[in-house]
Motif scaffolding. Structure first.
Motif, PDB file in Angstrom:
ATOM      1  N   LEU A  50      53.196  36.647  48.502  1.00 23.95           N
ATOM      2  CA  LEU A  50      52.970  36.838  47.058  1.00 23.95           C
ATOM      3  C   LEU A  50      53.793  38.150  46.613  1.00 23.95           C
ATOM      4  O   LEU A  50      54.245  39.062  47.461  1.00 23.95           O
ATOM      5  CB  LEU A  50      51.329  37.235  46.768  1.00 23.95           C
ATOM      6  N   VAL A  51      54.327  38.131  45.426  1.00 26.07           N
ATOM      7  CA  VAL A  51      55.225  39.011  44.933  1.00 26.07           C
ATOM      8  C   VAL A  51      54.663  39.508  43.653  1.00 26.07           C
ATOM      9  O   VAL A  51      54.308  38.637  42.651  1.00 26.07           O
ATOM     10  CB  VAL A  51      56.480  38.569  44.787  1.00 26.07           C
ATOM     11  N   GLY A  52      54.669  40.745  43.185  1.00 30.29           N
ATOM     12  CA  GLY A  52      54.203  40.997  42.056  1.00 30.29           C
ATOM     13  C   GLY A  52      54.953  42.612  41.570  1.00 30.29           C
ATOM     14  O   GLY A  52      55.329  43.191  42.227  1.00 30.29           O
ATOM     15  N   HIS A  53      55.078  42.408  40.124  1.00 29.48           N
ATOM     16  CA  HIS A  53      55.870  43.662  39.598  1.00 29.48           C
ATOM     17  C   HIS A  53      54.992  44.204  38.413  1.00 29.48           C
ATOM     18  O   HIS A  53      54.293  43.472  37.826  1.00 29.48           O
ATOM     19  CB  HIS A  53      57.103  43.342  39.079  1.00 29.48           C
ATOM     20  N   ASP A  54      54.868  45.781  38.348  1.00 24.05           N
ATOM     21  CA  ASP A  54      54.136  46.110  37.333  1.00 24.05           C
ATOM     22  C   ASP A  54      52.584  45.610  37.369  1.00 24.05           C
ATOM     23  O   ASP A  54      52.117  45.999  38.444  1.00 24.05           O
ATOM     24  CB  ASP A  54      54.849  46.064  36.098  1.00 24.05           C
ATOM     25  N   TRP A  55      52.091  45.430  36.255  1.00 26.33           N
ATOM     26  CA  TRP A  55      50.646  44.970  36.385  1.00 26.33           C
ATOM     27  C   TRP A  55      50.471  43.714  37.320  1.00 26.33           C
ATOM     28  O   TRP A  55      49.192  43.741  37.978  1.00 26.33           O
ATOM     29  CB  TRP A  55      50.293  44.394  34.975  1.00 26.33           C
ATOM     30  N   GLY A  56      51.613  42.965  37.453  1.00 26.72           N
ATOM     31  CA  GLY A  56      51.370  42.007  38.376  1.00 26.72           C
ATOM     32  C   GLY A  56      51.379  42.450  40.044  1.00 26.72           C
ATOM     33  O   GLY A  56      50.676  41.769  40.950  1.00 26.72           O
ATOM     34  N   ASP A  57      52.102  43.525  39.902  1.00 30.10           N
ATOM     35  CA  ASP A  57      51.776  44.170  41.448  1.00 30.10           C
ATOM     36  C   ASP A  57      50.388  44.904  41.616  1.00 30.10           C
ATOM     37  O   ASP A  57      49.844  44.688  42.633  1.00 30.10           O
ATOM     38  CB  ASP A  57      53.003  45.374  41.342  1.00 30.10           C
ATOM     39  N   GLY A  58      49.691  45.354  40.563  1.00 35.14           N
ATOM     40  CA  GLY A  58      48.272  45.766  40.737  1.00 35.14           C
ATOM     41  C   GLY A  58      47.523  44.871  41.167  1.00 35.14           C
ATOM     42  O   GLY A  58      46.646  44.928  41.963  1.00 35.14           O
ATOM     43  N   VAL A  59      47.874  43.407  40.631  1.00 31.76           N
ATOM     44  CA  VAL A  59      47.076  42.346  40.888  1.00 31.76           C
ATOM     45  C   VAL A  59      47.266  41.807  42.275  1.00 31.76           C
ATOM     46  O   VAL A  59      46.071  41.530  43.180  1.00 31.76           O
ATOM     47  CB  VAL A  59      47.268  41.044  39.876  1.00 31.76           C
ATOM     48  N   ALA A  60      48.523  41.885  42.835  1.00 28.25           N
ATOM     49  CA  ALA A  60      48.929  41.541  44.039  1.00 28.25           C
ATOM     50  C   ALA A  60      48.317  42.275  44.952  1.00 28.25           C
ATOM     51  O   ALA A  60      47.937  41.743  46.350  1.00 28.25           O
ATOM     52  CB  ALA A  60      50.509  41.519  44.070  1.00 28.25           C
ATOM     53  N   TRP A  61      48.356  43.742  45.073  1.00 22.27           N
ATOM     54  CA  TRP A  61      47.651  44.380  45.866  1.00 22.27           C
ATOM     55  C   TRP A  61      46.154  44.370  46.268  1.00 22.27           C
ATOM     56  O   TRP A  61      45.761  44.074  47.127  1.00 22.27           O
ATOM     57  CB  TRP A  61      47.702  46.031  45.250  1.00 22.27           C
ATOM     58  N   MET A  62      45.500  43.730  44.913  1.00 22.70           N
ATOM     59  CA  MET A  62      44.134  43.602  45.057  1.00 22.70           C
ATOM     60  C   MET A  62      43.854  42.154  45.833  1.00 22.70           C
ATOM     61  O   MET A  62      42.992  42.130  46.334  1.00 22.70           O
ATOM     62  CB  MET A  62      43.398  43.360  43.758  1.00 22.70           C
TER      63      MET A  62
END
Length: 287
Positions: free
Chosen positions: A94-106
Motif C-alpha cells: 500500500l502506498v498513500g500520498h497526502d490524504w491517501g497517506d492518512g488513510v494508508a497509515w490507518m
C-alpha cells in the motif's frame, strides 16, 4: 478491473499490469485523482508489478455520499479493504500520498493482515502530527485544514476568478501551474467533485479520537518526506518512527515540495520498488 463496489457505491479504478504479480495500491490525496500517479506507475509497471489506483470516495462520481459522516476514517479504510478484496489479493503493498497517506497509515494500523508493506508519502503517522502540533509550528503550517472545514467559503475560494486563486495557492506549495490548473478545473467542472473532496476535511472533527488512537504500525514501512513541504514539517516527520515497530526506512528528498508523485516520480517509484522487493529486510536509515 475498471471499478469496485461497496455498500452501493461505485469506485472507478485504474488497474494495470499482470494479475497475480506483486500488487501495489496507490491512494491519492487532495485535490488529486488516480491519474496523479501516472508518472509513478510507469516504472512500477516496467518492473512487473500490478498497479491499482482508485479514485477515492468523493472523487469518483458513483461514490459521493452527502453526509460528512460518510467520510470518516473507518469508511475510508473499509473502502481500501473492499478494493483489495475486489482485486482478488490477500495482501498488497500500500502506498498513500497526502490524504491517501492518512488513510494508508490507518489501514496499516488496523488491518495489517491485508498488507505486505506500507510506503507513506509526505504525511507522517497521525500520532506524530498530533505530537508535533504541541512542540513545533506544525499547527500553523496546516492552516488550510481548518479553512477547508468551513461551510461554503472553501468552495467559493476554489471557484473564484475561474479558479485562479486556488491555482496560485497550489503553485506556491510547489505544484506546477499546468498540473494545478488541471486539478482545479476538474473539481470545478465535475458536479459534486469539489464538495466530495472537501468532505474529507469536514469529517475530521468526527474523527479526532480515531487519529489520537491510531496504533503502532507493524508492517515493513518506508516513509518518504521532502524538505520543501510547506504543510508538513520536519518535526512530525522525524517523530513518525516512534509509531512504527516493524522494519522502518525514512527517506528524505531534498528540495522537493509536498507534491512528490508529480515532482519526483522516479525517485518515489524507486523507493516503492525497494520496499516491495526488500520487504522486511530493508535497513532503517537516518535522514
Amino acid at each position: 478491473m475498471e471499478a469496485f463496489f461497496r455498500n452501493g457505491l461505485r469506485f472507478e479504478v485504474l488497474d494495470q499490469g499482470p494479475v497475480g504479480a506483486e500488487t501495489v495500491v496507490l491512494l491519492h490525496g487532495f485535490p488529486q485523482s488516480a491519474r496523479s500517479w501516472a508518472a509513478v506507475s510507469r516504472p512500477l509497471l516496467a518492473a512487473g508489478y500490478r498497479v491499482i489506483a482508485p479514485d477515492q470516495r468523493g472523487y469518483t462520481p458513483g461514490a459521493r455520499p452527502r453526509s460528512r459522516r460518510s467520510y470518516r476514517l473507518g469508511e475510508l479504510v473499509a473502502d481500501v479493504v473492499a478494493l483489495i478484496d475486489a482485486a482478488g489479493a490477500d495482501r498488497v503493498h500500500l502506498v498513500g500520498h497526502d490524504w491517501g497517506d492518512g488513510v494508508a497509515w490507518m489501514v496499516a494500523a488496523t488491518r495489517p493482515d491485508r498488507l505486505h508493506s506500507l510506503t507513506a508519502v509526505s504525511a507522517p503517522h497521525p500520532r506524530a502530527v498530533v505530537n508535533a502540533m504541541l512542540t513545533s509550528p506544525q499547527l500553523l503550517q496546516a492552516w488550510h485544514v481548518g479553512f477547508f472545514q468551513l461551510p461554503w467559503l472553501p468552495e467559493a475560494a476554489v471557484r473564484a476568478r475561474s479558479g485562479r486563486y486556488a491555482v496560485a495557492l497550489l503553485q506556491r506549495s510547489g505544484l506546477s501551474e499546468h498540473v494545478a490548473r488541471e486539478y482545479i478545473d476538474r473539481l470545478r467542472a465535475d458536479p459534486g467533485a469539489l464538495a466530495g473532496a472537501l468532505s474529507w476535511y469536514r469529517a475530521m472533527p468526527l474523527d479526532v479520537s480515531a487519529g489520537r488512537a491510531a496504533g503502532a504500525v507493524t508492517v515493513p514501512t518506508t516513509y518518504v518526506w521532502s524538505t520543501g513541504d510547506t504543510a508538513l514539517g520536519r518535526r512530525a516527520a522525524e517523530l513518525t518512527r516512534r509509531w512504527v515497530t516493524g522494519p522502518f526506512d525514512f527517506k528524505v528528498l531534498d528540495g522537493v515540495s509536498h507534491w512528490i508523485p508529480e515532482q519526483a516520480p522516479e525517485e518515489l517509484a524507486a523507493s516503492i520498488s525497494e520496499r516491495v522487493d526488500g520487504g522486511a529486510d530493508l535497513p532503517s536509515e537516518d535522514p
